[in-house]
Design an enzyme around this catalytic site. Structure first.
Site, PDB file in Angstrom:
ATOM      1  N   GLU A 170     -10.079  -6.855 -10.973  1.00  0.00           N
ATOM      2  CA  GLU A 170     -11.207  -7.771 -11.068  1.00  0.00           C
ATOM      3  C   GLU A 170     -11.141  -8.718  -9.883  1.00  0.00           C
ATOM      4  OE1 GLU A 170      -9.160  -7.889 -14.056  1.00  0.00           O
ATOM      5  OE2 GLU A 170     -10.366  -6.482 -15.201  1.00  0.00           O
TER       6      GLU A 170
ATOM      7  N   TYR B 151     -11.308  -4.759  -0.575  1.00  0.00           N
ATOM      8  CA  TYR B 151     -11.308  -3.737  -1.619  1.00  0.00           C
ATOM      9  C   TYR B 151     -12.312  -2.627  -1.321  1.00  0.00           C
ATOM     10  CZ  TYR B 151      -8.583  -7.246  -4.127  1.00  0.00           C
ATOM     11  OH  TYR B 151      -7.640  -8.169  -4.485  1.00  0.00           O
TER      12      TYR B 151
END
Length: 190
Positions: free
Chosen positions: A142, A154
């Site tokens: 998350e 990411y």
């Protein structure tokens, strides 16, 4: 090959500079990699004695940092808890759990003075390598919707948004959404 002419099937020193994962496999738990600025990053497992330094990085990196108790619980639970050091100074840490073919990255922090030098990428890749070694084929994490640097990292490392958790994180003005991201872990990347 080593200077003696045999390599016993292991990579030589020049190869090892580019194969940080091999260091962990061949020479124990500590891994040395080079940052974008040429500084040598040493990756090693976190222990209880490191928690004061870990909290210094955590508190510098986040407005809403994890507590000492959370890190201590992660160590007790035997999560993968790793540190990144440069010249014996803690500059980064990562926490991950691996179970049932999946890994969950809970925390990936780099001290603000050291951000933008590829340290987060190195820690992330190391955690993913460890997950693959433990037979994980999927990674999850998350991230705050406002953390544009982490989102860029990411995405560049193959993570895709799979959902959104509304009001997940505490924020200065109430709560902030989290993006849930995932990526497949391919054996060929090991």
């Amino acid at each position: 090959m080593t200077s003696g002419g045999t390599n016993r099937g292991y990579p030589d020193r020049d190869q090892v500079r580019t194969l940080g994962a091999w260091r962990a496999y061949l020479w124990g738990q500590s891994v040395m990699t080079e940052t974008m600025t040429g500084a040598r990053l040493r990756l090693r497992p976190m222990c209880e004695a490191d928690l004061a330094a870990v909290l210094t990085v955590e508190q510098a990196a986040y407005a809403f940092p994890w507590s000492r108790e959370i890190f201590a619980d992660c160590l007790k639970t035997r999560y993968q808890c790793w540190l990144g050091e440069i010249d014996a100074m803690l500059v980064a840490h990562g926490v991950m759990a691996v179970a049932v073919g999946e890994c969950q990255i809970f925390n990936l922090s780099v001290h603000p003075d050291w951000q933008g030098r590829g340290l987060g990428r190195q820690m992330l890749r190391h955690l993913l390598w460890l997950a693959r070694k433990r037979n994980a084929d999927m990674a999850f994490l998350e991230v705050r919707v406002s953390n544009t640097a982490a989102l860029a990292l990411y995405r560049a490392e193959g993570f895709c948004e799979i959902s959104r958790r509304r009001n997940y994180y505490p924020a200065a003005n109430g709560r902030e959404d989290a993006l849930v991201m995932a990526r497949e872990l391919l054996v060929a990347e090991s």
